[in-house]
Design a protein around this motif. Structure first.
Motif, PDB file in Angstrom:
ATOM      1  N   MET A  34       0.831  -1.200   0.000  1.00 44.98           N
ATOM      2  CA  MET A  34       0.000   0.000   0.000  1.00 44.98           C
ATOM      3  C   MET A  34       0.868   1.254   0.000  1.00 44.98           C
ATOM      4  O   MET A  34       1.968   1.273   0.555  1.00 44.98           O
ATOM      5  N   GLY A  35       0.328   2.298  -0.588  1.00 42.62           N
ATOM      6  CA  GLY A  35       1.055   3.554  -0.614  1.00 42.62           C
ATOM      7  C   GLY A  35       0.130   4.734  -0.380  1.00 42.62           C
ATOM      8  O   GLY A  35      -1.090   4.628  -0.518  1.00 42.62           O
ATOM      9  N   TRP A  36       0.730   5.829   0.040  1.00 50.69           N
ATOM     10  CA  TRP A  36       0.045   7.118   0.131  1.00 50.69           C
ATOM     11  C   TRP A  36       0.720   8.090  -0.830  1.00 50.69           C
ATOM     12  O   TRP A  36       1.960   8.149  -0.883  1.00 50.69           O
ATOM     13  N   PHE A  37      -0.094   8.817  -1.558  1.00 51.15           N
ATOM     14  CA  PHE A  37       0.378   9.856  -2.467  1.00 51.15           C
ATOM     15  C   PHE A  37      -0.378  11.135  -2.141  1.00 51.15           C
ATOM     16  O   PHE A  37      -1.400  11.119  -1.445  1.00 51.15           O
ATOM     17  N   ARG A  38       0.103  12.236  -2.661  1.00 54.63           N
ATOM     18  CA  ARG A  38      -0.612  13.492  -2.496  1.00 54.63           C
ATOM     19  C   ARG A  38      -0.475  14.335  -3.747  1.00 54.63           C
ATOM     20  O   ARG A  38       0.479  14.186  -4.527  1.00 54.63           O
ATOM     21  N   GLU A  46       2.469  13.099  -6.084  1.00 49.73           N
ATOM     22  CA  GLU A  46       3.787  12.703  -5.602  1.00 49.73           C
ATOM     23  C   GLU A  46       3.690  11.635  -4.522  1.00 49.73           C
ATOM     24  O   GLU A  46       2.728  11.589  -3.743  1.00 49.73           O
ATOM     25  N   PHE A  47       4.700  10.821  -4.492  1.00 49.33           N
ATOM     26  CA  PHE A  47       4.804   9.754  -3.499  1.00 49.33           C
ATOM     27  C   PHE A  47       5.016  10.335  -2.111  1.00 49.33           C
ATOM     28  O   PHE A  47       5.780  11.281  -1.929  1.00 49.33           O
ATOM     29  N   VAL A  48       4.334   9.739  -1.131  1.00 47.54           N
ATOM     30  CA  VAL A  48       4.493  10.153   0.260  1.00 47.54           C
ATOM     31  C   VAL A  48       5.104   9.019   1.087  1.00 47.54           C
ATOM     32  O   VAL A  48       6.131   9.190   1.736  1.00 47.54           O
ATOM     33  N   ALA A  49       4.461   7.864   1.061  1.00 52.73           N
ATOM     34  CA  ALA A  49       4.927   6.745   1.877  1.00 52.73           C
ATOM     35  C   ALA A  49       4.353   5.450   1.326  1.00 52.73           C
ATOM     36  O   ALA A  49       3.348   5.461   0.608  1.00 52.73           O
ATOM     37  N   ALA A  50       5.006   4.342   1.670  1.00 55.18           N
ATOM     38  CA  ALA A  50       4.521   3.029   1.243  1.00 55.18           C
ATOM     39  C   ALA A  50       4.893   1.990   2.283  1.00 55.18           C
ATOM     40  O   ALA A  50       5.811   2.191   3.088  1.00 55.18           O
ATOM     41  N   TYR A  59       8.574   2.916   3.522  1.00 60.13           N
ATOM     42  CA  TYR A  59       9.348   3.804   2.666  1.00 60.13           C
ATOM     43  C   TYR A  59       8.713   5.189   2.723  1.00 60.13           C
ATOM     44  O   TYR A  59       7.488   5.306   2.778  1.00 60.13           O
ATOM     45  N   TYR A  60       9.569   6.211   2.680  1.00 61.39           N
ATOM     46  CA  TYR A  60       9.074   7.576   2.808  1.00 61.39           C
ATOM     47  C   TYR A  60       9.756   8.504   1.818  1.00 61.39           C
ATOM     48  O   TYR A  60      10.933   8.328   1.487  1.00 61.39           O
ATOM     49  N   ALA A  61       9.010   9.509   1.397  1.00 65.99           N
ATOM     50  CA  ALA A  61       9.621  10.599   0.665  1.00 65.99           C
ATOM     51  C   ALA A  61      10.493  11.402   1.625  1.00 65.99           C
ATOM     52  O   ALA A  61      10.183  11.507   2.814  1.00 65.99           O
ATOM     53  N   ASP A  62      11.554  11.963   1.104  1.00 68.01           N
ATOM     54  CA  ASP A  62      12.455  12.735   1.960  1.00 68.01           C
ATOM     55  C   ASP A  62      11.727  13.887   2.647  1.00 68.01           C
ATOM     56  O   ASP A  62      12.060  14.258   3.774  1.00 68.01           O
ATOM     57  N   SER A  63      10.753  14.447   1.970  1.00 70.26           N
ATOM     58  CA  SER A  63      10.045  15.621   2.497  1.00 70.26           C
ATOM     59  C   SER A  63       9.200  15.307   3.731  1.00 70.26           C
ATOM     60  O   SER A  63       8.834  16.234   4.467  1.00 70.26           O
ATOM     61  N   VAL A  64       8.892  14.044   3.966  1.00 69.46           N
ATOM     62  CA  VAL A  64       8.042  13.691   5.106  1.00 69.46           C
ATOM     63  C   VAL A  64       8.743  12.777   6.102  1.00 69.46           C
ATOM     64  O   VAL A  64       8.188  12.494   7.178  1.00 69.46           O
ATOM     65  N   ALA A  92      -2.589  19.320   0.452  1.00 71.64           N
ATOM     66  CA  ALA A  92      -2.811  18.543  -0.769  1.00 71.64           C
ATOM     67  C   ALA A  92      -4.011  17.627  -0.560  1.00 71.64           C
ATOM     68  O   ALA A  92      -4.502  17.475   0.556  1.00 71.64           O
ATOM     69  N   VAL A  93      -4.436  17.015  -1.646  1.00 70.80           N
ATOM     70  CA  VAL A  93      -5.355  15.880  -1.556  1.00 70.80           C
ATOM     71  C   VAL A  93      -4.504  14.632  -1.399  1.00 70.80           C
ATOM     72  O   VAL A  93      -3.575  14.407  -2.188  1.00 70.80           O
ATOM     73  N   TYR A  94      -4.809  13.842  -0.396  1.00 71.67           N
ATOM     74  CA  TYR A  94      -4.043  12.635  -0.096  1.00 71.67           C
ATOM     75  C   TYR A  94      -4.828  11.405  -0.563  1.00 71.67           C
ATOM     76  O   TYR A  94      -6.020  11.275  -0.277  1.00 71.67           O
ATOM     77  N   TYR A  95      -4.111  10.537  -1.264  1.00 72.11           N
ATOM     78  CA  TYR A  95      -4.704   9.337  -1.822  1.00 72.11           C
ATOM     79  C   TYR A  95      -3.997   8.095  -1.281  1.00 72.11           C
ATOM     80  O   TYR A  95      -2.763   8.089  -1.176  1.00 72.11           O
TER      81      TYR A  95
END
Length: 124
Positions: A34-38, A46-50, A59-64, A92-95
């Motif tokens: 599963m992943g979260w994007f925004r 953009e990718f946020v976490a998975a 796994y995380y984006a550097d920004s978060v 953002a809208v988070y998906y």
């Protein structure tokens, strides 16, 4: 196929915390990474976490990194995103999205199923 529904978005001030949840129905939830994007206005998604199927790897984006935590509960068919120390640029809208491979990727095109999104707005 899996159906995903996000919840938990809202409006808050910078420095606050928010917990997003994604409820899954359909095929066995534990068979999906599963992943979260925004996606912010006028920006690409953009990718946020998975998180892997078992939840053993994240796994995380550097920004978060260091502020957000992804987790899952396969018994409850949910994946969560705990967001702390929120910043206006997190608006953002988070998906949430489901990935059919064992190891989740960072590219949105690799995810097969998506929720409708939940709005997060952080004011300064």
């Amino acid at each position: 196929q899996v159906h995903l529904v996000e919840s938990g978005g809202g409006l808050l001030q910078a420095g606050g915390s928010l917990r997003l949840s994604c409820a899954a129905s359909g095929r066995t939830f534990s068979s999906y990474a599963m992943g979260w994007f925004r996606q912010a206005p006028e920006k690409e998604r953009e990718f946020v976490a998975a998180i892997t199927r078992s939840g053993s790897m994240t796994y995380y984006a550097d920004s978060v990194k260091g502020r957000f935590t992804i987790s899952r509960d396969n018994a409850k068919n949910t994946v969560n995103l705990q967001m702390n120390s929120l910043k206006p640029e997190d608006t953002a809208v988070y998906y949430c999205a489901a990935h059919t491979s064992p190891v989740p990727g960072r590219s949105a095109t690799a995810y097969a199923y998506w929720g409708q999104g939940t709005q997060v707005t952080v004011s300064s």
